[in-house]
Design an enzyme around this catalytic site. Structure first.
Site, mmCIF file in Angstrom:
data_model
loop_
_atom_site.group_PDB
_atom_site.id
_atom_site.type_symbol
_atom_site.label_atom_id
_atom_site.label_comp_id
_atom_site.label_asym_id
_atom_site.label_seq_id
_atom_site.Cartn_x
_atom_site.Cartn_y
_atom_site.Cartn_z
ATOM 1 N N ASN A 154 7.729 -9.623 9.128
ATOM 2 C CA ASN A 154 8.084 -10.947 8.950
ATOM 3 C C ASN A 154 8.596 -11.641 10.408
ATOM 4 O OD1 ASN A 154 10.242 -8.844 8.250
ATOM 5 N ND2 ASN A 154 11.475 -10.464 8.494
ATOM 6 N N HIS A 208 7.906 -18.300 -2.424
ATOM 7 C CA HIS A 208 8.456 -19.515 -1.456
ATOM 8 C C HIS A 208 7.930 -18.960 -0.185
ATOM 9 C CE1 HIS A 208 11.791 -17.155 0.812
ATOM 10 N NE2 HIS A 208 11.849 -16.492 -0.323
ATOM 11 N N CYS A 332 17.042 -13.476 7.653
ATOM 12 C CA CYS A 332 18.014 -12.518 7.001
ATOM 13 C C CYS A 332 18.961 -11.856 7.891
ATOM 14 C CB CYS A 332 17.257 -11.651 6.095
ATOM 15 S SG CYS A 332 15.967 -12.207 5.032
HETATM 16 N N1 PLP Z 1 9.976 -9.095 2.613
HETATM 17 C C1 PLP Z 1 9.673 -9.475 3.588
HETATM 18 C C2 PLP Z 1 8.667 -9.104 4.387
HETATM 19 C C3 PLP Z 1 10.110 -10.886 3.958
HETATM 20 O O1 PLP Z 1 9.682 -11.499 4.912
HETATM 21 C C4 PLP Z 1 11.099 -11.371 3.044
HETATM 22 C C5 PLP Z 1 11.853 -12.814 3.175
HETATM 23 O O2 PLP Z 1 12.021 -13.126 4.284
HETATM 24 C C6 PLP Z 1 11.525 -10.588 1.998
HETATM 25 C C7 PLP Z 1 10.989 -9.427 1.626
HETATM 26 C C8 PLP Z 1 12.510 -11.121 0.728
HETATM 27 O O3 PLP Z 1 11.875 -12.189 0.020
HETATM 28 P P1 PLP Z 1 12.586 -13.020 -1.049
HETATM 29 O O4 PLP Z 1 13.504 -13.912 -0.249
HETATM 30 O O5 PLP Z 1 11.601 -13.606 -1.882
HETATM 31 O O6 PLP Z 1 13.602 -12.043 -1.960
#
Ligand code: PLP
Length: 400
Positions: A154, A208, A332
């Protein structure tokens, strides 16, 4: 209209596509039934739910609609996958994952470690690529329970060779369960669960990130994969995830999948060209700029840079004042002053670790927006470097 607004933070979340919103709306106001109720209109809703499941399965190339479980987000899908596999297979206690996973995997794996599981953490190199030799050596026939490797990162967009990793796991021992977090790649890269991804047992993603709303996600569970129920309650999702189905959002997710499928290769090529222009332009205009993952296979929309001698939070604030929205690290982990665990694992030079910015584009991004960022971003860096004690203004390089 207020000041310009350029949204280059699509790996954090995306705008809901107007077509997605349109198909969702009737399910709030007219068709608000519970899909389990027995009167006529409610039974129609059960059919709409089934269609959404079929669409989602088809876009992913899954053999059966029943292999798709709707959840609330990718975090839930990841938790369900990892804890569910662990509980269904108590005889195996070894897990393989990478050092660059999203916290929605990292924290679950750490919790499993606290419960006594042994974990092999895979390294990445300066480009963000996995150490395949380390992976092969880590696999234990008869002992490894689970491999969990994200499809694309990400923060950097670096893509891991899931096809190959899953095949190697199955060749080592068909009982090893292979999970991938494909939150950043569904509809952005080709995924076919009966084709290139046929050895993947579990796959997580979220609405999303693909122009559906927040609050809906999905987990693919290949038929026959041993996974224990994760949300005990009603009979919904074949008893594997209790709770009244979030019909409007599930309908929206399926529509977003369809739109993503239709946009296909053409959109990927267009977005990649914008990203590449942004990358080349920034490299040309800013000295001492690290482009993280530049020689790796990447998702088309992501550009991660690290500027020596400046600080990411200040860059983001100044960009924001100029109407440009981007992230430092991932959404995050921002808010903490620790450098990104992903960039640390990649060995980004310490002088650049704090000056990290992620630009993530979408189908709505334009050439004009890229031009504006190419104008604004170098000026922001220049201004911050003039104030930075870590920048040698005379020689235009990091201070010794
Ligand atoms: N995994 C990855 C690779 C992500 O980029 C994200 C969100 O940034 C997530 C999991 C978590 O997603 P969610 O916000 O739908 O829980």
């Amino acid at each position: 209209m207020g000041p310009i607004m350029i949204y280059f933070d699509n790996n954090a979340t995306t705008a809901v596509d107007p077509e997605v919103l349109k198909v969702m709306l009737p399910y709030f106001t007219e068709k608000y039934w519970n899909a389990s109720s027995l009167y006529e209109p409610a039974t129609e809703l059960a059919q709409d739910l089934q269609k959404a499941r079929q669409t989602t399965a088809r876009v992913l190339g899954a053999a059966l609609p029943s292999e798709i479980l709707f959840t609330s987000c990718a975090t839930e899908s990841n938790n369900a996958a990892l804890f569910g596999v662990a509980r269904a297979n108590p005889g195996r206690r070894h897990i393989i994952t990478t050092k660059v996973e999203h916290p929605a995997i990292l924290e679950v794996v750490k919790e499993l470690m606290r419960q006594g599981y042994e974990v092999s953490w895979l390294n990445v190199d300066r480009n963000g690529n996995l150490d395949l030799g380390q992976y092969v050596r880590a696999l234990r026939p008869g002992g490894t329970l689970l491999v969990s490797v994200m499809h694309a990162n990400n923060e950097t967009g670096v893509v891991f060779p899931i096809e190959r990793l899953a095949r190697i796991a199955k060749e080592t021992d068909p009982k090893i369960v292979f999970h991938t977090d494909a939150t950043q790649t569904v509809t952005k890269l080709p995924i076919n669960l009966t084709g290139n991804f046929r050895n993947v047992d579990l796959l997580s993603f979220s609405g999303h990130k693909i122009h559906a709303p927040k609050g809906v996600g999905a987990l693919f569970v290949r038929q026959g994969t041993p996974v224990r129920t994760f949300l005990l309650g009603g009979h919904q999702e074949k008893g594997r995830r209790g709770g009244t189905e979030n019909i409007p959002y599930i309908i929206g997710l399926a529509k977003a999948m369809e739109l993503g499928e239709a946009a296909g290769e053409e959109e990927r090529t267009r977005v990649a060209a914008l990203r590449d222009r942004l990358q080349a332009g920034l490299a040309e205009r800013i000295p001492w700029l690290e482009i993280n993952g530049k020689d790796a296979d990447r998702t088309p929309n992501t550009l991660n840079v690290a500027c020596h001698s400046v600080e990411g939070e200040s860059i983001i604030m100044m960009l924001s004042e100029a109407g440009v929205y981007a992230s430092s690290g991932s959404a995050c982990t921002s808010g903490s002053l620790d450098p990104s665990h992903v960039l640390v694992a990649m060995g980004v030079p310490s002088g650049a670790l704090q000056g990290n910015v992620r630009f993530s584009l979408s189908r709505y991004s334009t050439d004009e927006e890229v031009s504006t960022v190419l104008d604004v971003f170098p000026r922001v860096i220049d201004q911050l470097r003039r104030l930075s004690p870590f920048w040698d203004k005379v020689n235009q390089k990091p201070a010794e």
